[in-house]
Design a protein around this motif. Structure first.
Motif, PDB file in Angstrom:
ATOM      1  N   GLU A 294     -20.787 167.144 -15.948  1.00  0.00           N
ATOM      2  CA  GLU A 294     -22.249 167.235 -16.020  1.00  0.00           C
ATOM      3  C   GLU A 294     -22.942 165.878 -15.903  1.00  0.00           C
ATOM      4  O   GLU A 294     -24.147 165.781 -16.120  1.00  0.00           O
ATOM      5  N   LYS A 295     -22.213 164.823 -15.568  1.00  0.00           N
ATOM      6  CA  LYS A 295     -22.771 163.459 -15.628  1.00  0.00           C
ATOM      7  C   LYS A 295     -24.067 163.288 -14.836  1.00  0.00           C
ATOM      8  O   LYS A 295     -24.966 162.553 -15.251  1.00  0.00           O
ATOM      9  N   GLU A 296     -24.194 163.963 -13.700  1.00  0.00           N
ATOM     10  CA  GLU A 296     -25.394 163.800 -12.871  1.00  0.00           C
ATOM     11  C   GLU A 296     -26.656 164.291 -13.585  1.00  0.00           C
ATOM     12  O   GLU A 296     -27.762 163.853 -13.257  1.00  0.00           O
ATOM     13  N   ARG A 297     -26.480 165.164 -14.571  1.00  0.00           N
ATOM     14  CA  ARG A 297     -27.626 165.692 -15.314  1.00  0.00           C
ATOM     15  C   ARG A 297     -28.332 164.605 -16.116  1.00  0.00           C
ATOM     16  O   ARG A 297     -29.493 164.770 -16.492  1.00  0.00           O
TER      17      ARG A 297
ATOM     18  N   LEU B 271     -14.982 165.932 -23.309  1.00  0.00           N
ATOM     19  CA  LEU B 271     -14.940 164.771 -22.414  1.00  0.00           C
ATOM     20  C   LEU B 271     -14.978 165.218 -20.960  1.00  0.00           C
ATOM     21  O   LEU B 271     -15.709 164.652 -20.131  1.00  0.00           O
ATOM     22  N   ASN B 272     -14.217 166.253 -20.634  1.00  0.00           N
ATOM     23  CA  ASN B 272     -14.218 166.770 -19.261  1.00  0.00           C
ATOM     24  C   ASN B 272     -15.580 167.339 -18.878  1.00  0.00           C
ATOM     25  O   ASN B 272     -16.003 167.240 -17.721  1.00  0.00           O
TER      26      ASN B 272
ATOM     27  N   ILE C 232     -20.831 159.686 -26.746  1.00  0.00           N
ATOM     28  CA  ILE C 232     -20.177 158.386 -26.554  1.00  0.00           C
ATOM     29  C   ILE C 232     -20.623 157.407 -27.627  1.00  0.00           C
ATOM     30  O   ILE C 232     -19.819 156.625 -28.143  1.00  0.00           O
ATOM     31  N   ARG C 233     -21.896 157.469 -27.990  1.00  0.00           N
ATOM     32  CA  ARG C 233     -22.385 156.576 -29.052  1.00  0.00           C
ATOM     33  C   ARG C 233     -21.679 156.844 -30.377  1.00  0.00           C
ATOM     34  O   ARG C 233     -21.217 155.910 -31.048  1.00  0.00           O
ATOM     35  N   PHE C 234     -21.550 158.114 -30.744  1.00  0.00           N
ATOM     36  CA  PHE C 234     -20.860 158.433 -32.003  1.00  0.00           C
ATOM     37  C   PHE C 234     -19.386 158.045 -31.930  1.00  0.00           C
ATOM     38  O   PHE C 234     -18.819 157.554 -32.909  1.00  0.00           O
ATOM     39  N   ALA C 235     -18.759 158.254 -30.782  1.00  0.00           N
ATOM     40  CA  ALA C 235     -17.359 157.855 -30.625  1.00  0.00           C
ATOM     41  C   ALA C 235     -17.209 156.355 -30.824  1.00  0.00           C
ATOM     42  O   ALA C 235     -16.248 155.886 -31.444  1.00  0.00           O
ATOM     43  N   SER C 236     -18.198 155.605 -30.342  1.00  0.00           N
ATOM     44  CA  SER C 236     -18.130 154.141 -30.434  1.00  0.00           C
ATOM     45  C   SER C 236     -18.458 153.643 -31.832  1.00  0.00           C
ATOM     46  O   SER C 236     -17.770 152.781 -32.371  1.00  0.00           O
TER      47      SER C 236
ATOM     48  N   PRO D  32     -28.845 166.686 -21.582  1.00  0.00           N
ATOM     49  CA  PRO D  32     -27.890 165.681 -21.107  1.00  0.00           C
ATOM     50  C   PRO D  32     -27.836 164.411 -21.956  1.00  0.00           C
ATOM     51  O   PRO D  32     -26.853 163.672 -21.883  1.00  0.00           O
ATOM     52  N   LEU D  33     -28.881 164.148 -22.758  1.00  0.00           N
ATOM     53  CA  LEU D  33     -28.818 162.964 -23.622  1.00  0.00           C
ATOM     54  C   LEU D  33     -27.644 163.081 -24.593  1.00  0.00           C
ATOM     55  O   LEU D  33     -27.121 162.072 -25.069  1.00  0.00           O
ATOM     56  N   ARG D  34     -27.215 164.316 -24.865  1.00  0.00           N
ATOM     57  CA  ARG D  34     -26.081 164.511 -25.780  1.00  0.00           C
ATOM     58  C   ARG D  34     -24.810 163.844 -25.249  1.00  0.00           C
ATOM     59  O   ARG D  34     -23.917 163.521 -26.034  1.00  0.00           O
ATOM     60  N   MET D  35     -24.720 163.653 -23.935  1.00  0.00           N
ATOM     61  CA  MET D  35     -23.552 162.962 -23.381  1.00  0.00           C
ATOM     62  C   MET D  35     -23.518 161.518 -23.874  1.00  0.00           C
ATOM     63  O   MET D  35     -22.459 161.000 -24.257  1.00  0.00           O
TER      64      MET D  35
END
Length: 476
Positions: free
Chosen positions: A198-201, A192-193, A177-181, A170-173
């Motif tokens: 999977e956000k709760e992970r 993105l979907n 976002i970090r790479f996008a930023s 889940p750290l990949r989420m």
């Protein structure tokens, strides 16, 4: 596609490693961020990852020995990796591997694999690129998942099915976002979907690891790119709900207030144009967190947020503690700026007293300039004349403060009479009277009753001491 490495500043090192791998009958490839940044013509990172279809630890030891027999190699047997430092570089070697994950951990089970297996386990296509250092294919680019096209199109995409990729680790989420930023890329729609799904992970990941990624977002040129994505995916609500609590606009009797969440993101972007100080950017991020719990509609007045700076500064400590952020000077610095964030606004009036300026100067100390940077960043009005007026007001206050500082020498001042001198003056032992008198001296100087002068302070202490029933010592 072949990458010409002959002009690369690390070419000699790559050739040496190529020869060592050949002697050991092993393959060798450069992988990951170094390849990505090389292709993007970004400044090369100082850490380089190498993958071998064989024993990474043994190859690292052989490569280090070839460079210098005394180079120290750090070995991590559980991960099958080894690394050493050379010529300002962090060089890490790993054996190509397959990975599988359990439901409640982001630590994988590992088995020996091929280069392709290793590329499949990478987080994003742009990080799954590999350059061969093998003799017959030296410089050849391996791109099994279309990473080159994603670099050209500025896309963040996972090599494999995104929901599985994010569920596994889940750290990949946060990394997406970090790479996008930091790269100003877009996260591909399916990916993105999948983050939303999977956000709760993210809850199985340590906050220390999450904050490493979050701080990289905060240090990007335009942090709102990442912060908006965190809000959109639901990660912000999980990680820093104090910020999402600022979202929304309420209306009562035709009166509304601004959306303080989106305002905050503007402030963070504004301040990022003027400072790379991570904690000053954090102060911008948290400067209004006290507004959600203090918001109130008052008949005849409208929306109020009384005391939000004071409450916000108290919230900073709990937030830093929960997020595993530093609790020392960095946290206190953010607390201080949040608490003082509205003070200069009250001083823009021409009738502002010198004592009010002295108090701000005393309370802000060496952080006064940073406070003004924050105040200017807080001006988010789109009305250009209002914006110019507000900025001029702050400049006027800065001039006034400078004049007071030159005259009274208040910034970070120590009382001109010490506790030891007060004790000697009245023949006292340490006690509460000493603290009372020192505080009275400070207040008198800040109010302008006396100057920041030793003799004036001594006379003042004698007078106040008598009011407390103290007698001058015979020896004085």
């Amino acid at each position: 596609m072949n990458i010409n490495l002959t002009q690369n500043k690390n070419f000699k090192t790559f050739k040496i490693f190529s020869e060592v791998a050949a002697k050991n009958n092993q393959t060798l490839f450069i992988v990951g961020g170094y390849v990505r940044d090389l292709l993007m013509k970004r400044q090369s990172p100082t850490d380089i990852d190498f993958v071998t279809e064989g024993n990474g630890i043994e190859l690292a030891k052989a490569a280090a020995n070839e460079l210098h027999p005394k180079l120290k190699v750090s070995v991590f047997k559980n991960y099958g990796t080894a690394m050493f430092k050379h010529a300002g570089l962090d060089l890490e070697f790993v054996g190509a591997r397959k990975e599988s994950y359990s439901e409640d951990s982001r630590k994988p089970s590992v088995e020996i694999g091929t280069l392709e297996d290793d590329q499949k386990r990478r987080d994003f296509t742009i990080n799954a690129l590999a350059i061969s250092l093998n003799k017959d294919t030296f410089g050849d680019l391996s791109d099994p998942f279309g990473g080159i096209n994603d670099l050209k199109n500025k896309i963040i995409r996972t090599p494999l099915e995104p929901s599985q990729t994010y569920s596994d680790d889940p750290l990949r989420m946060m990394r997406a976002i970090r790479f996008a930023s930091t790269l100003n890329f877009k996260i591909e729609e399916n990916s993105l979907n999948a983050i939303k799904k999977e956000k709760e992970r993210i809850k199985i990941v340590s906050l220390e690891r999450i904050m490493v990624e979050f701080n990289k977002i905060m240090l990007s040129a335009k942090p709102s790119l990442g912060l908006r994505l965190m809000e959109e995916t639901g990660l912000m609500q999980i990680i820093i709900p104090e910020l999402t609590a600022l979202k929304g606009i309420e209306e009562v009797e035709g009166q509304t207030h601004k959306d303080n969440f989106w305002h905050t993101l503007e402030v963070v972007d504004n301040i990022s144009k003027n400072t790379d100080n991570l904690w000053l950017r954090w102060a911008a991020l948290l400067h209004d967190i006290g507004k959600a719990p203090t918001k109130k509609f008052v008949d005849g007045i409208g929306w109020t947020f009384h005391g939000h700076e004071f409450l916000g500064s108290k919230m900073v400590k709990n937030l830093f503690y929960r997020l595993k952020l530093p609790l020392g000077s960095d946290m206190k610095y953010v607390q201080k700026l949040v608490k003082l964030s509205s003070r200069p606004i009250a001083l823009v009036d021409d009738g502002t007293s010198d004592s009010a300026l002295r108090r701000l100067l005393f309370d802000a100390g060496d952080d006064l300039e940073d406070l003004f940077i924050l105040n200017k960043a807080d001006i988010t009005t789109k009305n250009s004349s209002k914006q110019a007026k507000f900025k001029k007001n702050f400049e006027d206050v800065a001039v006034k403060i400078k004049e007071v500082e030159e005259k009274d020498q208040i910034r970070n001042f120590q009382p001109p009479i010490s506790g030891e001198e007060i004790m000697a003056l009245f023949g006292l032992n340490p006690g509460r009277e000493i603290g009372i008198l020192k505080e009275k001296v400070k207040e008198a100087i800040l109010e302008g009753e006396i100057g920041n002068d030793k003799e004036q302070a001594r006379e003042f202490v004698i007078k106040e001491g008598k009011l407390l029933g103290l007698e001058i010592a015979d020896s004085v």
